[in-house]
Design a protein around this motif. Structure first.
Motif, mmCIF file in Angstrom:
data_model
loop_
_atom_site.group_PDB
_atom_site.id
_atom_site.type_symbol
_atom_site.label_atom_id
_atom_site.label_comp_id
_atom_site.label_asym_id
_atom_site.label_seq_id
_atom_site.Cartn_x
_atom_site.Cartn_y
_atom_site.Cartn_z
ATOM 1 N N TYR A 102 0.795 -1.229 0.000
ATOM 2 C CA TYR A 102 0.000 0.000 0.000
ATOM 3 C C TYR A 102 0.830 1.284 0.000
ATOM 4 O O TYR A 102 0.279 2.372 -0.172
ATOM 5 C CB TYR A 102 -0.888 0.046 1.263
ATOM 6 C CG TYR A 102 -2.070 -0.872 1.238
ATOM 7 C CD1 TYR A 102 -1.929 -2.240 1.391
ATOM 8 C CD2 TYR A 102 -3.358 -0.378 1.085
ATOM 9 C CE1 TYR A 102 -3.020 -3.087 1.390
ATOM 10 C CE2 TYR A 102 -4.465 -1.217 1.079
ATOM 11 C CZ TYR A 102 -4.283 -2.567 1.234
ATOM 12 O OH TYR A 102 -5.357 -3.398 1.230
ATOM 13 N N GLU B 43 -6.979 -2.374 7.116
ATOM 14 C CA GLU B 43 -6.882 -3.235 5.933
ATOM 15 C C GLU B 43 -6.495 -4.664 6.312
ATOM 16 O O GLU B 43 -6.869 -5.611 5.641
ATOM 17 C CB GLU B 43 -5.859 -2.655 4.950
ATOM 18 C CG GLU B 43 -6.329 -1.389 4.264
ATOM 19 C CD GLU B 43 -7.557 -1.622 3.401
ATOM 20 O OE1 GLU B 43 -7.470 -2.402 2.456
ATOM 21 O OE2 GLU B 43 -8.615 -1.024 3.689
ATOM 22 N N ARG C 181 -7.463 -6.138 9.003
ATOM 23 C CA ARG C 181 -8.338 -6.492 10.125
ATOM 24 C C ARG C 181 -8.691 -7.976 10.187
ATOM 25 O O ARG C 181 -8.791 -8.540 11.275
ATOM 26 C CB ARG C 181 -9.619 -5.645 10.093
ATOM 27 C CG ARG C 181 -10.471 -5.800 8.842
ATOM 28 C CD ARG C 181 -11.455 -4.635 8.733
ATOM 29 N NE ARG C 181 -12.314 -4.665 7.564
ATOM 30 C CZ ARG C 181 -11.957 -4.251 6.350
ATOM 31 N NH1 ARG C 181 -10.743 -3.809 6.141
ATOM 32 N NH2 ARG C 181 -12.825 -4.282 5.355
ATOM 33 N N ALA D 285 -15.170 -8.448 1.529
ATOM 34 C CA ALA D 285 -14.187 -7.359 1.430
ATOM 35 C C ALA D 285 -13.134 -7.618 0.362
ATOM 36 O O ALA D 285 -12.348 -6.747 0.049
ATOM 37 C CB ALA D 285 -13.510 -7.150 2.779
ATOM 38 N N GLY D 286 -13.134 -8.800 -0.207
ATOM 39 C CA GLY D 286 -12.192 -9.096 -1.293
ATOM 40 C C GLY D 286 -10.780 -9.359 -0.821
ATOM 41 O O GLY D 286 -10.467 -9.284 0.329
ATOM 42 N N MET E 297 -6.418 -1.589 -4.473
ATOM 43 C CA MET E 297 -7.767 -1.334 -3.963
ATOM 44 C C MET E 297 -7.806 -1.587 -2.461
ATOM 45 O O MET E 297 -7.284 -2.609 -1.985
ATOM 46 C CB MET E 297 -8.768 -2.270 -4.648
ATOM 47 C CG MET E 297 -8.923 -2.047 -6.140
ATOM 48 S SD MET E 297 -9.681 -0.456 -6.511
ATOM 49 C CE MET E 297 -8.295 0.429 -7.221
ATOM 50 N N LEU E 298 -8.408 -0.678 -1.736
ATOM 51 C CA LEU E 298 -8.586 -0.906 -0.301
ATOM 52 C C LEU E 298 -9.630 -2.005 -0.103
ATOM 53 O O LEU E 298 -10.553 -2.141 -0.905
ATOM 54 C CB LEU E 298 -9.056 0.376 0.381
ATOM 55 C CG LEU E 298 -8.107 1.575 0.270
ATOM 56 C CD1 LEU E 298 -8.739 2.806 0.895
ATOM 57 C CD2 LEU E 298 -6.775 1.276 0.930
ATOM 58 N N ARG E 299 -9.464 -2.783 0.967
ATOM 59 C CA ARG E 299 -10.375 -3.916 1.207
ATOM 60 C C ARG E 299 -11.686 -3.406 1.792
ATOM 61 O O ARG E 299 -11.969 -3.565 2.978
ATOM 62 C CB ARG E 299 -9.723 -4.919 2.155
ATOM 63 C CG ARG E 299 -8.593 -5.699 1.530
ATOM 64 C CD ARG E 299 -8.018 -6.686 2.515
ATOM 65 N NE ARG E 299 -7.053 -7.571 1.893
ATOM 66 C CZ ARG E 299 -5.757 -7.315 1.764
ATOM 67 N NH1 ARG E 299 -5.277 -6.187 2.236
ATOM 68 N NH2 ARG E 299 -4.945 -8.160 1.184
ATOM 69 N N ARG E 300 -12.436 -2.760 0.959
ATOM 70 C CA ARG E 300 -13.753 -2.250 1.323
ATOM 71 C C ARG E 300 -14.522 -2.001 0.038
ATOM 72 O O ARG E 300 -13.990 -2.249 -1.049
ATOM 73 C CB ARG E 300 -13.627 -0.994 2.191
ATOM 74 C CG ARG E 300 -12.710 0.056 1.628
ATOM 75 C CD ARG E 300 -12.369 1.131 2.642
ATOM 76 N NE ARG E 300 -11.109 0.844 3.332
ATOM 77 C CZ ARG E 300 -10.603 1.559 4.305
ATOM 78 N NH1 ARG E 300 -11.257 2.598 4.764
ATOM 79 N NH2 ARG E 300 -9.466 1.261 4.884
#
Lengths: 229, 256
Positions: free
Chosen positions: A125, A146, A148, A228-229, B106-109
């Motif tokens: 990130y 992120e 979590r 959440a992918g 991509m953020l996990r949301r």
């Protein structure tokens, strides 16, 4: 049959058994909460900060993950004993001492695994957050958020480790009936006394608890992948 | 419309497509900028101005320094030598710039939460109306609640542009935004870029796609080996490249 007696204890919700289970959960949940509140931010900062001796700290943390519970128990015992540095607190042979011992036992686990998780996420990130002009504190919070789902699994692993340990709480709690007697210490004591029904009953509860924790960890991961992918 | 080609170090890029007789205003100036990573020299002696107007295309073979130049413009890396001024206009600062990575993370949301995050990071209120407006700009309004990492590559790229637009940038830096997309997703991204440009956002786009540069760019900077090999109006660059190296590049014969 001892097994039948154990099941009977469970089915009729034996008050002694329930009290022991309740205390065990209270101590372990408290210890996990303390270790999480300290370990997650500490792990995140070690992951993101660059300072002298960082490699040594990481090696030490990783090594401390394998800390023998009796050694933690001994250290906490010495610290809390009357002549120890924390002797004036009068915590020895109390549930609070057991919380402290369990928290110290799992703190390196939560800190070290959080450090690894956040460091991996940071590599992924870093440029994106820099381009979005996210502040240093914002980055720490973002990376913890992120991560979590991975962190939830780490915390559950810490909980499982604390719930299953016997040596440390035996030393600092003293295994006092109705006061500091938890599942693991009771199993050890009752087995030595030949009272296998209670030992087996508590063993079944402990196994159920460990299964539930692992099931929860699995559920968290599946939910995360779907939502959440 | 000014339409001239200049050799390295000889002045500013003229933005094609500007009003006749009006000199495009410079937004960012680079003066002899170089960048080293360890012993490797990535960029050297880059002198140019990025001016208002139609998109500027950064062209060049792999390893020519396009991404590093974008990072320098965004302030993500510091020049090892030379000077870079992103405040050529009084109101211009790095806060008014946005950068879309070649492989955005991509953020996990959800898609909407990704935009909300970008809005907050830029100091804007992440209201539902603002999120919907920005998602609509990239035609992702119907996917607001979808986890961002579940989107297709093209949708993720559009979401990355949406996050960049959430900063309400004056300058939008795009690093090969369609490198891994199919023609239809590429077209969608190009339409968004063209719309942003029409809205007054200065776009600087690094691309390998010469067709894309022809379609979008007003001017072109050709980087080769970390230096500016040629620069000028896109129409002239493609019709009459002035340097042998540019002619070889356009002919697909430039091998480094």
């Amino acid at each position: 049959m001892e097994g039948d007696d154990a099941l009977s204890l469970l089915l009729r919700a034996d008050p002694t058994l329930l009290a022991i289970v309740r205390l065990s959960l209270g101590v372990t949940l408290s210890a996990t909460l303390v270790a999480t509140l300290l370990g997650v931010p500490l792990g995140a900062f070690i992951a993101l900060l660059r300072f002298r001796g960082r490699a040594l700290v990481i090696v030490a943390l990783n090594a401390l993950m394998g800390l023998p519970p009796v050694v933690v128990g001994l250290a906490v015992f010495l610290a809390l004993s009357r002549s120890g540095p924390l002797g004036t607190l009068g915590l020895l042979f109390t549930p609070q001492a057991m919380v402290l011992a369990q928290a110290l036992l799992i703190l390196p686990i939560i800190t070290a695994l959080t450090r690894q998780t956040i460091e991996d996420l940071s590599a992924e990130y870093e440029l994106e957050l820099a381009a979005m002009r996210v502040s240093a504190t914002g980055r720490v919070i973002t990376l913890i958020y992120e991560g979590r789902f991975a962190l939830a699994t780490i915390v559950l692993a810490g909980f499982g480790r604390a719930a299953a340990e016997v040596g440390a709480v035996m030393i600092v709690g003293g295994n006092i009936d109705g006061f500091t007697r938890v599942m693991t210490t009771t199993i050890a004591l009752e087995t030595s006394k030949g009272n296998l029904a209670l030992a087996i009953g508590l063993g079944l509860v402990l196994i159920g608890l460990v299964l539930a924790v692992n099931g929860l960890a699995w559920g968290v991961r599946i939910w995360a992948e779907r939502h959440a992918g | 419309m000014q339409d001239r080609v200049e050799r390295p170090g000889s002045g500013s890029i003229s933005a094609a497509g500007d009003a006749p007789g009006v000199a495009p205003r410079p937004l960012i100036r680079l003066d002899g900028v170089g960048y080293r990573a360890g012993r490797n020299r990535i960029l050297s002696g880059v002198t140019l101005e990025i001016c208002e107007g139609r998109p500027t295309a950064l062209l060049g073979p792999n390893g020519s320094g396009k991404t590093t130049l974008l990072k320098l413009l965004m302030g993500l890396v510091t020049p090892s030598e030379g000077h870079l001024a992103a405040d050529a206009l009084a109101a211009m600062s790095r806060e008014a710039m946005a950068f879309v990575l070649q492989r955005p993370v991509m953020l996990r949301r959800s898609a909407g939460a990704n935009v909300a995050y970008a809005l907050q990071a830029a100091g804007h209120a992440p209201t539902l109306a603002a999120i919907d407006r920005i998602l609509a700009q990239v035609s992702l309004g119907h996917l607001r609640e979808r986890p961002a990492r579940k989107l297709s590559a093209g949708e993720q790229q559009r979401l990355a542009i949406a996050r960049a637009l959430a900063r309400t940038p004056r300058v939008l830096l795009l690093d090969e935004p369609t490198a891994s997309l199919d023609p239809s997703a590429t077209k969608a991204v190009e339409e968004i870029v063209a719309a942003a440009s029409r809205d007054g956002v200065k776009v600087v786009i690094a691309t390998h796609d010469l067709g894309q540069a022809r379609r979008l760019a007003g001017d072109v900077v050709l980087l080769v080996g970390g230096s500016v090999a040629e620069r000028g109006a896109a129409a002239t660059f493609f019709a009459e490249p002035q340097t042998p190296i540019a002619r070889r590049f356009l002919a697909g014969e430039l091998v480094l």
